[in-house]
Structure formats: C-alpha cells, structure tokens
Design an enzyme around this catalytic site. Structure first.
Site, mmCIF file in Angstrom:
data_model
loop_
_atom_site.group_PDB
_atom_site.id
_atom_site.type_symbol
_atom_site.label_atom_id
_atom_site.label_comp_id
_atom_site.label_asym_id
_atom_site.label_seq_id
_atom_site.Cartn_x
_atom_site.Cartn_y
_atom_site.Cartn_z
ATOM 1 N N CYS A 1 18.937 15.040 148.735
ATOM 2 C CA CYS A 1 19.275 16.231 148.051
ATOM 3 C C CYS A 1 20.007 17.228 148.925
ATOM 4 O O CYS A 1 19.596 16.985 150.260
ATOM 5 C CB CYS A 1 18.214 16.793 147.265
ATOM 6 S SG CYS A 1 16.987 17.186 148.594
ATOM 7 N N CYS B 1 17.736 18.557 151.664
ATOM 8 C CA CYS B 1 17.338 17.650 152.858
ATOM 9 C C CYS B 1 18.294 17.675 153.792
ATOM 10 O O CYS B 1 17.943 17.449 155.177
ATOM 11 C CB CYS B 1 17.135 16.068 152.154
ATOM 12 S SG CYS B 1 16.018 16.249 150.535
#
Lengths: 363, 77
Positions: free
Chosen positions: B10, B13
């Site tokens: 994502c 991250c």
C-alpha cells in the site's frame, strides 16, 4: 522502592481519564464557540463580501453563485473534517485496534459482541490494506467470523472523514442517521454472515490459524503516555489525513459548485424520484466498484440531493462507495475464496439496498 | 542490523520504505533492509495494521508511518 502499588495504579488511572475528559471538554468548548458566535454565518458573510464586494461579480451570475458555494463550502468542510478527524484521533489513541481485539477476545458478551465490534469499527481508522491483518488478528484471538465481519464492515463505512464531510454537507441530523444506520448495518450483516457458517470457505492457512485460535487471557496494557505526549502524534496524523484528501475534496466541491450553479432546481426528480423502484439498487451496484474517493464524491452527492435525488438513494450510493470496493476484494482473496467474498459483498450490498429503501420511506 | 518493512504494497508501506532507506543512507547506518510483502510472513509478527517496522526481529511501529527523525531514533537505540 516501596511504593504502594494500589496508589500507583490509582494515579495512572486518574491521569488516563483526565486526558480523555480534556478531549471531550475541548470538543464541547469548540461546539459552544461555534453556536455562540455563529462562526459559519460570519464565514458566509465574509465569503459574500469577497465575491460580491471585492471581486465585484454581478449578484445573479452563475459564476458568482458557483464561486461563493465553492469558497464557503471548502473552508467549512475542511475545518469540520479536521475537527472530527482530530477528535476521533484522540479516541483512537486510547482505543487502538489491539485493545479492541483484546476486549472482544476476552469477554463474553452474550450477543452484544456484534454491536460492540461494529461500534469499535466506527472509531478505528481504516485502510483497506489493513483489512487482511485485522481479519487474521481477530480470528486468531478466537473472535467469531461474524463479529470480525461486523467490525470489517463498519470500520470503512463510518470513518472519521466520512463523518466530517457529512456534518459539513448535510448537517448533524443526517449525519447521526448515517452513523446509526452504518453501525446497525455492520451488526446485522455480521449476524447474518455468522449464521451462514462460512468457515469452510476460508483459505487453508487461515483455517489452520482458526483451529489454533485462542482467547486472550491478559488485559491489554495501554502504553503509558500522557495526553500531552500523545497530542503531537494525533495532530500530525490528522494533518496528514487532511493533506491526503484535500485535492479530492476541493475537486469534488468545485464540480459540485459548477453543478449547483448550472443545474436547475428539481432537475433529477423527473428521472430518479422516490417512486422509481430501481433507483436504489442501481445506485448501489454503480457504487461498489468505485473506490475511496468518498471525499470527492460526497460534495457532488450533496448537490444531487439538493437538486432532487432522494436522500436514501444518495446514502445507499455513498455506503456502496466507502463500504465495499474492488481493491478490498482483491486483498481479501488472500484469506478467503471467491465464493466467500461474493457472499460477503452480496450480504452487505443487500443490507445497504434495504436501508436505502428504508431511508426513502422514513425521510 | 536487520530492518524489515512489513506491508502488502500500500502507499503507506512504500512511504515507510523510502524513509527508512533515506535515513539509513544519510546516516551511514550499517543495515540490511528487507521488504516483507507476503501476508503469511507479515502475520507471523502478530501485527494488525500495516505498515510495520521491524528492527532485529522486534516490532518497533505498526499501523503508521513514523517521521524520519523517529526512524533515526529507533535505529540508533
């Protein structure tokens, strides 16, 4: 060190609660200041003065009314979203998801666990990329599948950004209806999904975790931090969220502003009125594949409602957009079969459609 | 030192990974950075929100992206 342990614990307890109370007090003061000094009315007057006084636009032009709408709405909405995100950040700092899981795993709630999970879902910020770790975390704590679903449904549906936007665009009453129905929707869907006994449709490695699931025994210990220490982190998170949604909100309000100025009043009533029985399901089916741009879509929906689309249909659409999404389905694929995803999405969509009809009937 | 970044990919991250890499190169920290993307591996760290920052097999932060200053503090403990 011969400190009396009870006394120590009392002290920590007092500090914890005083922090929470400080947060609530700040919220109350903010609301009182707003009501007492009519801040939004002043803002409107200010915007009025800017558009008609300073820019000297003619009072009846489309451009003027669109610009006024854009300025007033974006300032008001961004402010409200920030306040709500910040307040929710305070609550969440004291009820992190680990604590929620621990609570649901430890306590027998005699049927209320669905409602509790759903309520907890409202205060937990949600990112669809966290749905899988959340799911596994809950399941490994011995929390029933249906209760986990309750949490998973309400968490994105009733989130801080959506609430802030709702207050700014539709007012407190509609927001309250949205929040309550979101919580109930999560609760009911969770109960339905639990009765369907869906464990067999989970991926093998998740079933493995399920078989080793254990109820937690120890009470979750919150990190000992004073309110003062927490505040900067909460503030930063709120600022980050606002920054992230800012372009979407502005674009959404700009589009809404244009539509507001150019679409005639009651335009949609002819096509998507309350008596059109297919409006709600079509709205939901259109909404489910859309993803995460609630902040951009909501301002447009508000204008559609003001031009004659029934509120229930609009809310159902909104729930479909934020509650279910295609990327989320892709992530869930790692832990469940397509069949389970289809059952999950189908049940929630059906509940959304029913609540849409209900709203149109009541409101 | 071994640094692991737990996340399925994502945006948050990726932000965390970039920040960690920047902190490590800027301060000449001797560290191996590993991106853990497999959900089963991530779950073995018992976290419920991504991204997670793991230093020498110890979970330092989870569910948020710490600032570069905080990452620096966490790495030089």
């Amino acid at each position: 060190m011969f400190l009396n342990p009870t006394k120590n614990r009392e002290k920590a307890g007092i500090r914890k609660y005083s922090a929470l109370w400080t947060g609530i007090l700040v919220a109350i003061i903010l609301i009182v200041v707003f009501v007492r000094f009519d801040l939004f009315e002043r803002l409107e007057n200010g915007v009025n003065w800017f558009v008609f006084g300073l820019l000297n636009l003619p009072a009846d032009s489309h451009l003027a009314s669109a610009l006024e709408f854009f300025l007033y709405d974006s300032i008001k909405i961004l402010f409200l979203v920030f306040v709500i995100v910040f307040l929710m950040g305070i609550v969440n700092s004291y009820f992190p998801v680990d604590r929620v899981k621990n609570y649901l795993s430890r306590n027998k709630l005699y049927g209320f666990e669905y409602l509790m999970a759903s309520l907890f879902g409202t205060v937990t910020p949600f990112c669809s990329c966290s749905s899988v770790p959340l799911f596994i975390g809950f399941v490994s704590g011995g929390i029933p599948l249906g209760v986990t679903f309750s949490f998973l449904i309400t968490s994105p549906l009733v989130n801080e950004v959506a609430i802030g936007l709702f207050v700014g665009l539709f007012g407190l009453k509609t927001t309250l209806i949205y929040v309550i129905s979101g919580v109930l929707l999560g609760t009911v869907s969770g109960i339905i999904l639990q009765t369907l006994k869906l464990e067999k449709y989970l991926s093998p490695w998740v079933k493995d975790i399920l078989s080793k699931a254990q109820h937690e025994q120890e009470v979750f210990q919150l990190e000992k931090q004073s309110f003062k220490e927490r505040l900067p982190v909460i503030w930063q998170e709120a600022a980050k969220i606002i920054k992230g949604i800012l372009p979407y909100v502005l674009i959404g309000i700009a589009i809404g502003g244009l539509m507001h100025g150019y679409i005639p009043q009651g335009f949609f009533e002819k096509y998507i009125g309350k008596d059109n029985p297919f409006a709600v399901p079509i709205a939901v089916i259109l909404a489910v594949p859309m993803y995460s741009n609630a902040s951009g879509i909501l301002p447009v929906i508000q204008v559609l409602v003001s031009k004659g689309i029934p509120l229930g249909t609009a809310i159902a659409f909104m729930m479909g957009v934020v509650g279910l999404s295609f990327p989320e389905a892709m992530l869930l694929k790692k832990i469940m079969s397509w069949k389970l995803i289809a059952i999950f999405f189908g049940t929630v969509s059906l509940c959304i459609i029913i609540s849409g009809y209900l709203f149109n009937f009541i409101l | 030192m071994e640094i692991k970044i737990l996340g399925t990919g994502c945006p948050n991250c990726k932000t965390l990974e970039n920040r960690v890499r920047r902190v490590v190169t800027q301060n000449n920290i001797d560290a191996r950075i590993i991106k853990v993307e497999d959900i089963m591996d991530i779950m073995s760290y018992n976290i419920m929100a991504t991204p997670g920052l793991v230093v020498n097999e110890k979970v330092m932060t989870k569910g948020r992206v710490p600032s570069e200053r905080e990452i620096h503090e966490l790495l030089t403990l």
